[in-house]
Every structure is written in C-alpha cells, then in structure tokens.
Design a protein around this motif. Structure first.
Motif, PDB file in Angstrom:
ATOM      1  N   ARG A  78      -7.887  -2.860 -11.914  1.00 52.18           N
ATOM      2  CA  ARG A  78      -7.217  -3.938 -11.182  1.00 52.18           C
ATOM      3  C   ARG A  78      -5.935  -3.466 -10.503  1.00 52.18           C
ATOM      4  N   LYS A  79      -5.144  -2.646 -11.179  1.00 53.60           N
ATOM      5  CA  LYS A  79      -3.876  -2.192 -10.630  1.00 53.60           C
ATOM      6  C   LYS A  79      -4.107  -1.358  -9.365  1.00 53.60           C
ATOM      7  N   ARG A  80      -5.060  -0.427  -9.414  1.00 49.96           N
ATOM      8  CA  ARG A  80      -5.365   0.397  -8.249  1.00 49.96           C
ATOM      9  C   ARG A  80      -5.909  -0.462  -7.110  1.00 49.96           C
ATOM     10  N   PHE A  81      -6.719  -1.460  -7.449  1.00 49.18           N
ATOM     11  CA  PHE A  81      -7.292  -2.341  -6.437  1.00 49.18           C
ATOM     12  C   PHE A  81      -6.199  -3.123  -5.728  1.00 49.18           C
ATOM     13  N   MET A  82      -5.252  -3.640  -6.497  1.00 50.63           N
ATOM     14  CA  MET A  82      -4.171  -4.419  -5.895  1.00 50.63           C
ATOM     15  C   MET A  82      -3.280  -3.530  -5.033  1.00 50.63           C
ATOM     16  N   GLN A  83      -3.025  -2.284  -5.466  1.00 55.86           N
ATOM     17  CA  GLN A  83      -2.214  -1.370  -4.656  1.00 55.86           C
ATOM     18  C   GLN A  83      -2.926  -1.071  -3.335  1.00 55.86           C
ATOM     19  N   LEU A  84      -4.207  -0.815  -3.385  1.00 56.77           N
ATOM     20  CA  LEU A  84      -4.966  -0.551  -2.177  1.00 56.77           C
ATOM     21  C   LEU A  84      -4.966  -1.751  -1.246  1.00 56.77           C
ATOM     22  N   GLU A  86      -2.622  -4.070  -1.048  1.00 55.14           N
ATOM     23  CA  GLU A  86      -1.293  -4.202  -0.455  1.00 55.14           C
ATOM     24  C   GLU A  86      -1.087  -3.203   0.670  1.00 55.14           C
ATOM     25  N   MET A  87      -1.600  -1.987   0.490  1.00 49.94           N
ATOM     26  CA  MET A  87      -1.446  -0.950   1.517  1.00 49.94           C
ATOM     27  C   MET A  87      -2.201  -1.309   2.785  1.00 49.94           C
ATOM     28  N   SER A  88      -3.322  -2.022   2.638  1.00 52.51           N
ATOM     29  CA  SER A  88      -4.143  -2.355   3.806  1.00 52.51           C
ATOM     30  C   SER A  88      -3.568  -3.513   4.622  1.00 52.51           C
ATOM     31  N   ARG A  89      -2.610  -4.204   4.079  1.00 58.49           N
ATOM     32  CA  ARG A  89      -2.014  -5.346   4.799  1.00 58.49           C
ATOM     33  C   ARG A  89      -0.990  -4.904   5.776  1.00 58.49           C
TER      34      ARG A  89
END
Length: 89
Positions: A78-84, A86-89
């Motif tokens: 979940r943590k890696r998914f949320m970081q990815l 955020e980066m895509s926004r």
C-alpha cells in the motif's frame, strides 16, 4: 449465461472463499488489488507469514511464479502504491 428465476447468474472463475479460512489468505495473496496491509488487517498475518503459508501450500513452481509476481506488484504494498500515485499527479 445461466439463469436462476428471472436474474442472470454470474459465474466467476475464482470466487472469494470464506474469510476465516486459509484459502482466503491464498486467494488474497494471488489477487492483484489486495495488498499485504489489507491481509494483515483482516487476518493478523504479516507479509512474512503469508509467504510461509504460500510456500507450504503451493507447489514449488506455483510458489516461484507467485513470488515473482507479488514482489513486482506495486499494488501489493500500500505504501509504495500511494507513493507512485502521488508521483503521477
């Protein structure tokens, strides 16, 4: 498509097993959109415990295939998914 009365019945290839069984852990571990955090919340098992269950219950080739697939999945963490995300926004 099969029908029961007036409603269609959707036949799923891999239906979700009961949540209180070890089969649910295996099902959730294979599912792409179920993270290890969600598995821990529902069962109390951390990632290492899930890996041990998968190693014990699956055939060696199936375990290797799952491990390769799960370790490369951003959505399993979940943590890696949320970081990815955020980066895509």
């Amino acid at each position: 498509m099969a029908r029961v009365g007036d409603r269609p019945v959707t036949l799923t290839r891999k239906p979700e097993p009961p949540a209180d069984s070890s089969d649910w852990v295996i099902w959730a571990a294979w599912a792409d959109r179920v993270s290890f955090d969600e598995i821990r919340e529902r069962t109390g098992l951390d990632e290492q415990a899930v890996i041990k269950i998968m190693r014990r219950e699956l055939k060696p080739a199936s375990f290797r295939r799952w491990r390769k697939r799960a370790s490369g999945q951003v959505t399993k963490h979940r943590k890696r998914f949320m970081q990815l995300r955020e980066m895509s926004r």
